[in-house]
Every structure is written in structure tokens, then in C-alpha cells.
Design a protein around this motif. Sequence first.
Motif, PDB file in Angstrom:
ATOM      1  N   GLU A   1       0.806  -1.209   0.000  1.00  0.00           N
ATOM      2  CA  GLU A   1       0.000   0.000   0.000  1.00  0.00           C
ATOM      3  C   GLU A   1       0.845   1.267   0.000  1.00  0.00           C
ATOM      4  N   SER A   2       2.125   1.169   0.191  1.00  0.00           N
ATOM      5  CA  SER A   2       2.990   2.346   0.177  1.00  0.00           C
ATOM      6  C   SER A   2       4.260   2.000  -0.586  1.00  0.00           C
ATOM      7  N   LEU A   3       4.081   1.680  -1.830  1.00  0.00           N
ATOM      8  CA  LEU A   3       5.148   1.121  -2.643  1.00  0.00           C
ATOM      9  C   LEU A   3       6.410   1.971  -2.619  1.00  0.00           C
TER      10      LEU A   3
ATOM     11  N   SER B   1      -0.157   0.231  -7.244  1.00  0.00           N
ATOM     12  CA  SER B   1       0.707   1.308  -7.712  1.00  0.00           C
ATOM     13  C   SER B   1       1.193   2.213  -6.587  1.00  0.00           C
ATOM     14  N   GLY B   2       0.711   1.973  -5.366  1.00  0.00           N
ATOM     15  CA  GLY B   2       1.102   2.816  -4.238  1.00  0.00           C
ATOM     16  C   GLY B   2       0.184   3.998  -4.008  1.00  0.00           C
ATOM     17  N   GLU B   3      -0.878   4.104  -4.794  1.00  0.00           N
ATOM     18  CA  GLU B   3      -1.810   5.207  -4.593  1.00  0.00           C
ATOM     19  C   GLU B   3      -2.590   5.025  -3.292  1.00  0.00           C
ATOM     20  N   THR B   4      -3.115   6.114  -2.792  1.00  0.00           N
ATOM     21  CA  THR B   4      -3.860   6.123  -1.532  1.00  0.00           C
ATOM     22  C   THR B   4      -5.350   5.959  -1.804  1.00  0.00           C
ATOM     23  N   TYR B   5      -5.997   5.100  -1.011  1.00  0.00           N
ATOM     24  CA  TYR B   5      -7.441   4.898  -1.164  1.00  0.00           C
ATOM     25  C   TYR B   5      -8.180   5.699  -0.107  1.00  0.00           C
TER      26      TYR B   5
ATOM     27  N   GLY C   1       0.657   7.695  -6.561  1.00  0.00           N
ATOM     28  CA  GLY C   1       1.299   6.407  -6.767  1.00  0.00           C
ATOM     29  C   GLY C   1       2.596   6.497  -7.543  1.00  0.00           C
ATOM     30  N   VAL C   2       3.070   5.339  -7.957  1.00  0.00           N
ATOM     31  CA  VAL C   2       4.335   5.221  -8.673  1.00  0.00           C
ATOM     32  C   VAL C   2       4.046   4.949 -10.147  1.00  0.00           C
ATOM     33  N   PRO C   3       4.577   5.766 -11.061  1.00  0.00           N
ATOM     34  CA  PRO C   3       4.371   5.512 -12.490  1.00  0.00           C
ATOM     35  C   PRO C   3       5.098   4.254 -12.932  1.00  0.00           C
TER      36      PRO C   3
ATOM     37  N   CYS D   1      -1.306  -5.084  -9.007  1.00  0.00           N
ATOM     38  CA  CYS D   1      -2.649  -5.106  -8.432  1.00  0.00           C
ATOM     39  C   CYS D   1      -3.350  -3.773  -8.715  1.00  0.00           C
ATOM     40  N   CYS D   2      -4.055  -3.241  -7.735  1.00  0.00           N
ATOM     41  CA  CYS D   2      -4.889  -2.059  -7.923  1.00  0.00           C
ATOM     42  C   CYS D   2      -4.113  -0.888  -8.513  1.00  0.00           C
ATOM     43  N   ARG D   3      -4.734  -0.253  -9.485  1.00  0.00           N
ATOM     44  CA  ARG D   3      -4.230   0.961 -10.120  1.00  0.00           C
ATOM     45  C   ARG D   3      -3.027   0.717 -11.021  1.00  0.00           C
ATOM     46  N   THR D   4      -2.583  -0.519 -11.147  1.00  0.00           N
ATOM     47  CA  THR D   4      -1.668  -0.823 -12.226  1.00  0.00           C
ATOM     48  C   THR D   4      -2.513  -1.089 -13.469  1.00  0.00           C
ATOM     49  N   THR D   5      -1.897  -1.045 -14.614  1.00  0.00           N
ATOM     50  CA  THR D   5      -2.641  -1.119 -15.869  1.00  0.00           C
ATOM     51  C   THR D   5      -2.113  -2.248 -16.745  1.00  0.00           C
ATOM     52  N   PRO D   6      -2.798  -2.552 -17.829  1.00  0.00           N
ATOM     53  CA  PRO D   6      -2.237  -3.527 -18.774  1.00  0.00           C
ATOM     54  C   PRO D   6      -0.830  -3.143 -19.237  1.00  0.00           C
TER      55      PRO D   6
END
Length: 281
Positions: free
Chosen positions: A181-183, A216-220, A232-234, A256-261
Motif C-alpha cells: 500500500e505504500s510502494l 501502484s502505491g496510490e492512496t485509497y 502512486g508510482v508511475p 494489483c490495484c491501479r496498475t494497468t495492462p
Amino acid sequence: MTSFLCLHQATIQGFESKGISREESENLLRKSAEIACEARDIFLERCTKGCYSGTGGAPKNHPVLVAASRGSYGAYLADGSEYSGEYGEAVTLAFLKDFHRRVQVLAESSVEIIAFETIPNKIEAQAYVELLEENDIKIPAWLSFNSKDGVNVVSGDSLHECASIANLVTRFVLVQLHNYESLSSWLSPLIDAHLPLMTGDRWEVTSKPIIIYPNSGETYDADRKEWVESTGVPDEDFVPYVSKWREAGASLIGGCCRTTPNTIRAISRALNITSVIKPQN
């Protein structure tokens, strides 16, 4: 290659709260599993016909498995408690076992793996372990612990203790899967110091393989029920970590969450190994 049937927040209790009967709810879970497996079969068929480019031959060299994602009790509550582990004193081991008991429906469906995800505390891990044993569930499973510092899960329970629980069960073929959660803030120290402990190099906490697919390390934001943008982290910063994860002993790697293809493609190109594919939330 492992593809996910994302039933993270789909529960019998949730369906029933919307007026759907238990029988209909169970059928929805089974139908979801059937659709996921049908999609996998169509993908494999098209790969053999050369309809997809850039697959790298993965379907031929590695089986494409379908894993059913089973979210934590906190994911069902949708109040952000899967990121805190604060369920309250009323949520006991017996309560959690009763809540998750219908995992048997997924175990008897057409999926190959059950993925218990975003586990925020030790008591829920214990509930899963006991359910697998008591129901004699045959298909393999893995546990995904939610950690913010690499030492403890989000509730404060020791990550080592959680891994030890999973290590006792033969059905857990992949274990100690982290859902970071805090990449950006602590992942590098974790890779250098923590993962070797979990693979048995030092403390021998678990002999199970490790898979890692951080978000991606983004905050929910649990109040607004949405992700906070630009926290998050690009991909260009995320992907360079994967070689360290592999060197540290990770067996499967993905996002996982907020990462993309695009994240998954970049991981695959960087390592040219099997990746865990997660849908974008």
C-alpha cells in the motif's frame, strides 16, 4: 500465467442484502467462474491460431490458470477496513469462518486456484486456514497479506506470524503474497531485508513460494470510496523493482490495484517470465 476472476467484493451476504436469494447468489458466483474459464479458453484457442501478437509463447509453455479472488471481510464492508484491519471486538474467529464459509462454492466451481486477498490481520488468515481444513477443499490457494511497512500487516499483527500460519497448510501452494500500500516509501528496504526471511534464507518462516503483485502505491480514500490521484508510482518507476523481487526469491510477479495492462506488459518485457495479471480498479 495466472488470470483473475475478480470476485473480491462479491459475497453471498452482499447479494442477499440486495434481495437476491442464497441459491441465486451461489449461482452468480458459479456463473462468474464459468465465464472466466470460457474467456481463458477463447484466448488460448486464438493464441494457437496466431491471432495475438506479443504473447511470447506463454500459453504454450505455461498453463493459463484462473484464480478466484476472495476478498477480506473488510472488502465486503467497503469501509476501508481491509486497509486497517480494525474489525472490532465482535468480529471473532468463529464469525469470520461463518462469513467466509461459502468459499466452498468457488472451490467446487471451474477455477483452479482461490486467492484470499487483502488480509489485514492474523485472525482472518486463521479463519481461512481452518475453513480449508474443515471443508477438505482440494484446489490450491494462496494468501495475500496487506502490509504498509513490510514487517507487520496493517492491523499490527506480525507478518512473520501470519506467514507461519499459512505455512502449516499444504493446500497453500503460494504464500506470503504482499499487497503493498505504500510502494514508493519502503519497498526497497523490504526487498533487501524482508523477502529473504520469508523464503527461508534466514528465519525459515515459510518454505512456500512467494508471489508479489503490489498496487501502484496510490492512496485509497475510504470515505469517498475512490483512489487519490497522483499519489502512486508511475510504470517507469514501478517496473525497475521487479528484477529485485525476482532476485529476492519471488516466483510470480505482477500488479494489483491501479496498475494497468501497460504495467503488466512492461513487467513481462523486463523479465520475460510468468506474470500475475490483475484487472485495473
